[in-house]
Motif scaffolding. Structure first.
Motif, PDB file in Angstrom:
ATOM      1  N   TYR A  13      -5.294  81.728 -61.706  1.00 53.79           N
ATOM      2  CA  TYR A  13      -3.936  81.237 -61.919  1.00 53.79           C
ATOM      3  C   TYR A  13      -3.081  82.457 -62.245  1.00 53.79           C
ATOM      4  O   TYR A  13      -3.454  83.272 -63.096  1.00 53.79           O
ATOM      5  CB  TYR A  13      -3.893  80.235 -63.073  1.00 53.79           C
ATOM      6  CG  TYR A  13      -4.611  78.940 -62.751  1.00 53.79           C
ATOM      7  CD1 TYR A  13      -3.937  77.886 -62.149  1.00 53.79           C
ATOM      8  CD2 TYR A  13      -5.972  78.798 -63.016  1.00 53.79           C
ATOM      9  CE1 TYR A  13      -4.603  76.709 -61.835  1.00 53.79           C
ATOM     10  CE2 TYR A  13      -6.641  77.626 -62.701  1.00 53.79           C
ATOM     11  CZ  TYR A  13      -5.951  76.586 -62.109  1.00 53.79           C
ATOM     12  OH  TYR A  13      -6.617  75.427 -61.796  1.00 53.79           O
ATOM     13  N   CYS A  14      -1.959  82.575 -61.563  1.00 54.77           N
ATOM     14  CA  CYS A  14      -1.070  83.718 -61.791  1.00 54.77           C
ATOM     15  C   CYS A  14      -0.556  83.688 -63.228  1.00 54.77           C
ATOM     16  O   CYS A  14      -0.086  82.657 -63.700  1.00 54.77           O
ATOM     17  CB  CYS A  14       0.101  83.659 -60.811  1.00 54.77           C
ATOM     18  SG  CYS A  14       1.337  84.935 -61.120  1.00 54.77           S
ATOM     19  N   PHE A  15      -0.677  84.833 -63.921  1.00 56.07           N
ATOM     20  CA  PHE A  15      -0.209  84.889 -65.306  1.00 56.07           C
ATOM     21  C   PHE A  15       1.305  84.978 -65.382  1.00 56.07           C
ATOM     22  O   PHE A  15       1.890  84.915 -66.452  1.00 56.07           O
ATOM     23  CB  PHE A  15      -0.847  86.058 -66.058  1.00 56.07           C
ATOM     24  CG  PHE A  15      -0.781  87.372 -65.335  1.00 56.07           C
ATOM     25  CD1 PHE A  15      -1.906  87.883 -64.711  1.00 56.07           C
ATOM     26  CD2 PHE A  15       0.394  88.086 -65.265  1.00 56.07           C
ATOM     27  CE1 PHE A  15      -1.843  89.094 -64.025  1.00 56.07           C
ATOM     28  CE2 PHE A  15       0.458  89.294 -64.594  1.00 56.07           C
ATOM     29  CZ  PHE A  15      -0.665  89.796 -63.967  1.00 56.07           C
ATOM     30  N   SER A  16       1.958  85.118 -64.240  1.00 59.13           N
ATOM     31  CA  SER A  16       3.420  85.201 -64.217  1.00 59.13           C
ATOM     32  C   SER A  16       4.068  83.882 -63.792  1.00 59.13           C
ATOM     33  O   SER A  16       4.913  83.345 -64.500  1.00 59.13           O
ATOM     34  CB  SER A  16       3.836  86.327 -63.270  1.00 59.13           C
ATOM     35  OG  SER A  16       5.218  86.506 -63.291  1.00 59.13           O
ATOM     36  N   CYS A  17       3.672  83.337 -62.628  1.00 57.60           N
ATOM     37  CA  CYS A  17       4.323  82.108 -62.131  1.00 57.60           C
ATOM     38  C   CYS A  17       3.426  80.880 -62.228  1.00 57.60           C
ATOM     39  O   CYS A  17       3.883  79.762 -61.996  1.00 57.60           O
ATOM     40  CB  CYS A  17       4.800  82.299 -60.689  1.00 57.60           C
ATOM     41  SG  CYS A  17       3.480  82.259 -59.450  1.00 57.60           S
ATOM     42  N   GLY A  18       2.145  81.054 -62.543  1.00 61.31           N
ATOM     43  CA  GLY A  18       1.251  79.910 -62.718  1.00 61.31           C
ATOM     44  C   GLY A  18       0.605  79.402 -61.443  1.00 61.31           C
ATOM     45  O   GLY A  18      -0.184  78.454 -61.481  1.00 61.31           O
ATOM     46  N   GLU A  19       0.910  80.015 -60.318  1.00 58.43           N
ATOM     47  CA  GLU A  19       0.333  79.588 -59.040  1.00 58.43           C
ATOM     48  C   GLU A  19      -1.198  79.709 -59.065  1.00 58.43           C
ATOM     49  O   GLU A  19      -1.736  80.695 -59.543  1.00 58.43           O
ATOM     50  CB  GLU A  19       0.911  80.476 -57.909  1.00 58.43           C
ATOM     51  CG  GLU A  19       0.369  80.192 -56.524  1.00 58.43           C
ATOM     52  CD  GLU A  19       1.020  78.978 -55.863  1.00 58.43           C
ATOM     53  OE1 GLU A  19       1.883  78.341 -56.488  1.00 58.43           O
ATOM     54  OE2 GLU A  19       0.645  78.677 -54.720  1.00 58.43           O
ATOM     55  N   LYS A  20      -1.866  78.678 -58.520  1.00 57.67           N
ATOM     56  CA  LYS A  20      -3.321  78.751 -58.359  1.00 57.67           C
ATOM     57  C   LYS A  20      -3.590  79.345 -56.979  1.00 57.67           C
ATOM     58  O   LYS A  20      -3.034  78.864 -55.984  1.00 57.67           O
ATOM     59  CB  LYS A  20      -3.916  77.340 -58.459  1.00 57.67           C
ATOM     60  CG  LYS A  20      -5.415  77.276 -58.265  1.00 57.67           C
ATOM     61  CD  LYS A  20      -5.889  75.831 -58.315  1.00 57.67           C
ATOM     62  CE  LYS A  20      -7.381  75.729 -58.080  1.00 57.67           C
ATOM     63  NZ  LYS A  20      -7.841  74.323 -58.138  1.00 57.67           N
TER      64      LYS A  20
ATOM     65  N   LYS B 206      -3.125  90.664 -56.904  1.00 57.10           N
ATOM     66  CA  LYS B 206      -1.718  90.266 -56.823  1.00 57.10           C
ATOM     67  C   LYS B 206      -1.609  88.784 -56.492  1.00 57.10           C
ATOM     68  O   LYS B 206      -2.313  88.293 -55.599  1.00 57.10           O
ATOM     69  CB  LYS B 206      -1.005  91.037 -55.715  1.00 57.10           C
ATOM     70  CG  LYS B 206      -0.781  92.491 -56.013  1.00 57.10           C
ATOM     71  CD  LYS B 206      -0.048  93.109 -54.825  1.00 57.10           C
ATOM     72  CE  LYS B 206       0.365  94.536 -55.132  1.00 57.10           C
ATOM     73  NZ  LYS B 206       1.174  95.096 -54.044  1.00 57.10           N
ATOM     74  N   CYS B 207      -0.697  88.095 -57.163  1.00 57.54           N
ATOM     75  CA  CYS B 207      -0.448  86.680 -56.872  1.00 57.54           C
ATOM     76  C   CYS B 207       0.019  86.542 -55.428  1.00 57.54           C
ATOM     77  O   CYS B 207       0.841  87.334 -54.956  1.00 57.54           O
ATOM     78  CB  CYS B 207       0.625  86.154 -57.829  1.00 57.54           C
ATOM     79  SG  CYS B 207       1.181  84.488 -57.431  1.00 57.54           S
ATOM     80  N   VAL B 208      -0.496  85.538 -54.728  1.00 58.55           N
ATOM     81  CA  VAL B 208      -0.113  85.347 -53.327  1.00 58.55           C
ATOM     82  C   VAL B 208       1.312  84.812 -53.203  1.00 58.55           C
ATOM     83  O   VAL B 208       1.938  84.939 -52.164  1.00 58.55           O
ATOM     84  CB  VAL B 208      -1.089  84.407 -52.574  1.00 58.55           C
ATOM     85  CG1 VAL B 208      -2.496  85.004 -52.543  1.00 58.55           C
ATOM     86  CG2 VAL B 208      -1.113  83.019 -53.200  1.00 58.55           C
ATOM     87  N   LYS B 209       1.842  84.215 -54.285  1.00 57.48           N
ATOM     88  CA  LYS B 209       3.188  83.626 -54.229  1.00 57.48           C
ATOM     89  C   LYS B 209       4.251  84.620 -54.700  1.00 57.48           C
ATOM     90  O   LYS B 209       5.151  84.961 -53.956  1.00 57.48           O
ATOM     91  CB  LYS B 209       3.223  82.356 -55.089  1.00 57.48           C
ATOM     92  CG  LYS B 209       4.499  81.549 -54.964  1.00 57.48           C
ATOM     93  CD  LYS B 209       4.398  80.295 -55.827  1.00 57.48           C
ATOM     94  CE  LYS B 209       5.698  79.516 -55.825  1.00 57.48           C
ATOM     95  NZ  LYS B 209       5.673  78.452 -56.851  1.00 57.48           N
ATOM     96  N   CYS B 210       4.138  85.096 -55.936  1.00 54.04           N
ATOM     97  CA  CYS B 210       5.192  85.963 -56.496  1.00 54.04           C
ATOM     98  C   CYS B 210       4.852  87.450 -56.390  1.00 54.04           C
ATOM     99  O   CYS B 210       5.682  88.291 -56.706  1.00 54.04           O
ATOM    100  CB  CYS B 210       5.492  85.581 -57.941  1.00 54.04           C
ATOM    101  SG  CYS B 210       4.211  86.058 -59.127  1.00 54.04           S
ATOM    102  N   LYS B 211       3.635  87.767 -55.932  1.00 52.55           N
ATOM    103  CA  LYS B 211       3.181  89.154 -55.725  1.00 52.55           C
ATOM    104  C   LYS B 211       3.090  89.979 -57.005  1.00 52.55           C
ATOM    105  O   LYS B 211       2.994  91.201 -56.939  1.00 52.55           O
ATOM    106  CB  LYS B 211       4.083  89.889 -54.703  1.00 52.55           C
ATOM    107  CG  LYS B 211       4.218  89.201 -53.358  1.00 52.55           C
ATOM    108  CD  LYS B 211       2.914  89.208 -52.593  1.00 52.55           C
ATOM    109  CE  LYS B 211       3.044  88.471 -51.259  1.00 52.55           C
ATOM    110  NZ  LYS B 211       1.747  88.134 -50.683  1.00 52.55           N
TER     111      LYS B 211
HETATM  112 ZN   LIG Z   1       2.652  84.387 -59.277  1.00 51.74          ZN
END
Ligand SMILES: [Zn+2]
Ligand SMILES: [Zn+2]
Length: 106
Positions: A48-55, A71-76
């Protein structure tokens, strides 16, 4: 359609088994389910992204060459945008995760 279940024989440290049985029975979790859940996780781990919460699946994510975080796949986002204190907190949490899956995230 129901998935096929197979019987497996595994060897586990007796002490570990006894301790886990106590916790599992208190939480009413079948041993088979926790093993299946863990093996399913190991076969295609997610974070889970620690920035935007995306799984997102680790297999679909890139690793930052500067900080070596996934890197988060959504917010990078990676660890580069975090303060030193927050980055350290995430790093320590990641160690638990890596202990569980038996190695590096990616
Ligand atoms: Zn993210
Ligand atoms: Zn980075």
């Amino acid at each position: 359609m129901a998935k096929t279940k197979v019987k497996v024989t595994i060897a586990i440290d007796e002490e570990v088994l006894k301790k886990s049985e106590k916790n599992l029975s208190e939480k009413n979790i079948p041993r088979s389910r926790i093993i299946e859940s863990f093996l399913s996780y190991v076969s295609d781990p997610h974070l889970y992204c620690f920035s935007c919460g995306e799984k997102f699946l680790v297999s679909k994510a890139d690793v930052c060459s500067k900080c070596s975080f996934v890197k988060c796949v959504k917010c990078k986002n990676c660890s580069c945008k975090l303060t030193e204190q927050t980055s350290n907190a995430v790093f320590q949490m990641r160690k638990v995760y890596e202990d569980l899956i038996g190695g590096r995230v990616k």
